[in-house]
Design a protein around this motif. Sequence first.
Motif, PDB file in Angstrom:
ATOM      1  N   SER A 158      32.214  46.303  56.194  1.00 34.29           N
ATOM      2  CA  SER A 158      32.335  45.163  56.879  1.00 34.29           C
ATOM      3  C   SER A 158      31.702  43.912  55.337  1.00 34.29           C
ATOM      4  CB  SER A 158      31.610  45.480  58.218  1.00 34.29           C
ATOM      5  OG  SER A 158      30.046  45.619  57.618  1.00 34.29           O
ATOM      6  N   GLU A 159      31.945  43.103  56.041  1.00 36.71           N
ATOM      7  CA  GLU A 159      31.778  41.777  55.037  1.00 36.71           C
ATOM      8  C   GLU A 159      31.924  42.278  53.227  1.00 36.71           C
ATOM      9  OE1 GLU A 159      27.967  39.957  56.568  1.00 36.71           O
ATOM     10  OE2 GLU A 159      27.220  41.674  58.075  1.00 36.71           O
ATOM     11  N   MET A 160      32.933  42.087  53.161  1.00 32.94           N
ATOM     12  CA  MET A 160      33.557  42.296  51.655  1.00 32.94           C
ATOM     13  C   MET A 160      33.901  40.693  51.640  1.00 32.94           C
ATOM     14  SD  MET A 160      36.331  45.662  52.452  1.00 32.94           S
ATOM     15  CE  MET A 160      35.859  46.664  53.528  1.00 32.94           C
ATOM     16  N   ARG A 161      33.321  40.901  49.870  1.00 31.14           N
ATOM     17  CA  ARG A 161      33.292  40.016  49.543  1.00 31.14           C
ATOM     18  C   ARG A 161      33.239  39.679  47.604  1.00 31.14           C
ATOM     19  NH1 ARG A 161      28.739  35.595  49.639  1.00 31.14           N
ATOM     20  NH2 ARG A 161      29.942  34.684  48.736  1.00 31.14           N
ATOM     21  N   ILE A 162      34.521  39.412  47.219  1.00 34.40           N
ATOM     22  CA  ILE A 162      35.505  39.935  46.393  1.00 34.40           C
ATOM     23  C   ILE A 162      35.029  38.833  45.339  1.00 34.40           C
ATOM     24  CG2 ILE A 162      37.617  39.403  46.189  1.00 34.40           C
ATOM     25  CD1 ILE A 162      37.758  41.932  44.476  1.00 34.40           C
ATOM     26  N   SER A 163      34.072  38.674  43.839  1.00 38.80           N
ATOM     27  CA  SER A 163      34.295  37.175  43.218  1.00 38.80           C
ATOM     28  C   SER A 163      34.977  37.917  41.995  1.00 38.80           C
ATOM     29  CB  SER A 163      33.006  36.712  43.122  1.00 38.80           C
ATOM     30  OG  SER A 163      31.564  38.388  42.957  1.00 38.80           O
ATOM     31  N   PHE A 164      34.426  36.499  40.806  1.00 39.92           N
ATOM     32  CA  PHE A 164      35.337  36.943  39.707  1.00 39.92           C
ATOM     33  C   PHE A 164      34.604  36.298  38.212  1.00 39.92           C
ATOM     34  CE2 PHE A 164      38.438  37.346  42.710  1.00 39.92           C
ATOM     35  CZ  PHE A 164      39.226  38.682  42.944  1.00 39.92           C
ATOM     36  N   LEU A 165      34.365  36.796  37.545  1.00 34.70           N
ATOM     37  CA  LEU A 165      33.766  36.848  36.180  1.00 34.70           C
ATOM     38  C   LEU A 165      34.651  35.312  35.651  1.00 34.70           C
ATOM     39  CD1 LEU A 165      31.359  36.329  34.658  1.00 34.70           C
ATOM     40  CD2 LEU A 165      31.706  38.687  33.269  1.00 34.70           C
ATOM     41  N   ALA A 166      33.856  34.010  36.149  1.00 35.01           N
ATOM     42  CA  ALA A 166      34.302  32.739  35.276  1.00 35.01           C
ATOM     43  C   ALA A 166      34.027  32.443  34.668  1.00 35.01           C
ATOM     44  CB  ALA A 166      34.505  31.839  36.734  1.00 35.01           C
ATOM     45  N   TRP A 175      30.439  33.319  38.890  1.00 34.61           N
ATOM     46  CA  TRP A 175      31.786  33.648  39.331  1.00 34.61           C
ATOM     47  C   TRP A 175      32.117  32.568  40.180  1.00 34.61           C
ATOM     48  CZ3 TRP A 175      32.161  38.753  38.455  1.00 34.61           C
ATOM     49  CH2 TRP A 175      30.913  39.815  37.986  1.00 34.61           C
ATOM     50  N   ALA A 176      33.997  33.352  40.776  1.00 30.45           N
ATOM     51  CA  ALA A 176      34.697  32.257  40.768  1.00 30.45           C
ATOM     52  C   ALA A 176      35.061  33.478  42.609  1.00 30.45           C
ATOM     53  CB  ALA A 176      35.970  31.739  40.099  1.00 30.45           C
ATOM     54  N   ASP A 177      35.174  32.632  43.782  1.00 31.42           N
ATOM     55  CA  ASP A 177      35.865  33.578  45.094  1.00 31.42           C
ATOM     56  C   ASP A 177      36.981  33.645  44.911  1.00 31.42           C
ATOM     57  OD1 ASP A 177      33.096  33.144  45.469  1.00 31.42           O
ATOM     58  OD2 ASP A 177      33.581  31.142  46.876  1.00 31.42           O
ATOM     59  N   GLY A 178      38.027  33.029  44.070  1.00 32.30           N
ATOM     60  CA  GLY A 178      39.191  33.279  43.852  1.00 32.30           C
ATOM     61  C   GLY A 178      39.955  33.605  42.510  1.00 32.30           C
ATOM     62  N   TRP A 179      41.664  34.346  41.882  1.00 32.51           N
ATOM     63  CA  TRP A 179      41.292  34.319  40.768  1.00 32.51           C
ATOM     64  C   TRP A 179      43.029  34.106  40.881  1.00 32.51           C
ATOM     65  CZ3 TRP A 179      38.667  33.949  36.794  1.00 32.51           C
ATOM     66  CH2 TRP A 179      39.426  34.446  35.348  1.00 32.51           C
ATOM     67  N   PRO A 180      43.552  33.889  39.991  1.00 32.53           N
ATOM     68  CA  PRO A 180      43.233  32.714  38.466  1.00 32.53           C
ATOM     69  C   PRO A 180      42.675  31.798  39.113  1.00 32.53           C
ATOM     70  CG  PRO A 180      45.761  32.531  38.896  1.00 32.53           C
ATOM     71  CD  PRO A 180      45.297  33.415  39.858  1.00 32.53           C
ATOM     72  N   LEU A 181      41.865  31.059  38.260  1.00 29.29           N
ATOM     73  CA  LEU A 181      40.698  29.982  38.510  1.00 29.29           C
ATOM     74  C   LEU A 181      41.860  29.101  38.422  1.00 29.29           C
ATOM     75  CD1 LEU A 181      37.903  30.335  35.981  1.00 29.29           C
ATOM     76  CD2 LEU A 181      38.079  30.362  38.945  1.00 29.29           C
ATOM     77  N   PRO A 182      42.478  27.461  38.818  1.00 25.59           N
ATOM     78  CA  PRO A 182      42.391  26.568  38.759  1.00 25.59           C
ATOM     79  C   PRO A 182      43.377  26.141  37.694  1.00 25.59           C
ATOM     80  CG  PRO A 182      40.830  25.802  40.564  1.00 25.59           C
ATOM     81  CD  PRO A 182      40.432  27.326  39.821  1.00 25.59           C
ATOM     82  N   GLY A 183      44.891  26.011  36.515  1.00 28.67           N
ATOM     83  CA  GLY A 183      44.901  25.959  35.462  1.00 28.67           C
ATOM     84  C   GLY A 183      44.866  26.764  34.964  1.00 28.67           C
ATOM     85  N   ALA A 184      44.636  28.079  35.026  1.00 27.89           N
ATOM     86  CA  ALA A 184      44.371  28.873  34.188  1.00 27.89           C
ATOM     87  C   ALA A 184      46.098  29.970  34.422  1.00 27.89           C
ATOM     88  CB  ALA A 184      43.603  30.553  34.584  1.00 27.89           C
ATOM     89  N   ALA A 185      45.900  30.690  33.244  1.00 29.00           N
ATOM     90  CA  ALA A 185      47.740  31.425  32.879  1.00 29.00           C
ATOM     91  C   ALA A 185      47.784  32.429  33.850  1.00 29.00           C
ATOM     92  CB  ALA A 185      47.462  31.306  31.870  1.00 29.00           C
TER      93      ALA A 185
END
Length: 221
Positions: A158-166, A175-185
């Motif tokens: 439960s309470e799963m969270r995923i993040s990405f090395l920005a 760390w970012a909560d979403g991927w891709p980052l704004p403006g990234a390829a």
Amino acid sequence: MKNGQKGLTLVELLIALFIFTLIASAAVYALRLSVDARDQLAKANSEIGEIETARMLMKEDFALAVARPVRDAYGAPAGPAFLGGVETLRRPSVVGERLLAAFVRSGWANPEGEAPRSSLQYVEYIEKDGALIRRSRPYLDDARGQPVANRVLLSRASEMRISFLAGQTAAGLEWADGWPLPGAAGGPPKAVALTAALPRVGFLRQLFWIGDVGPQIGGEQ
């Protein structure tokens, strides 16, 4: 002269039965504790094995991620090559499911090329009904009627969270909560972190490198 007859009085018999009952009750209680301990150990071993299997599969999937976009069932681009976290909200979702990450990985074994597919595999990680599920399909693009394979990696999470090395600054990793980052390829990030609450372990955080296989950052509880 009559011979004296020896035997147990009623009081002595009751005392003996009481002692026997205490011994039997203690033996049954000890046996029950032993069975309970065995069951608890079996459950703990099963859960640890589940965690280790999930970690191994995720480590391999993320390490072999490639920047290969896919198409949806209508032939339109399905979004960035690597989609994760809050950015998955761009894609239509299935009721009762939460998409955590979607990407293509290489290294899918196809001995002697017998199967009519490539060595690339489309993979999704999904949270559904309190479980972490790995979903894959035989072909990269989402052709209509294509079968999918669902594998439960963590059956009770439960309470799963995923993040990405920005990126990294002097203060540490960002760390970012979403991927891709704004403006990234839209290519894969450098690393992914997954946190989940497990019944016996509590909060478990696993970190995985993406791309070149490097040393795993490790797991933290």
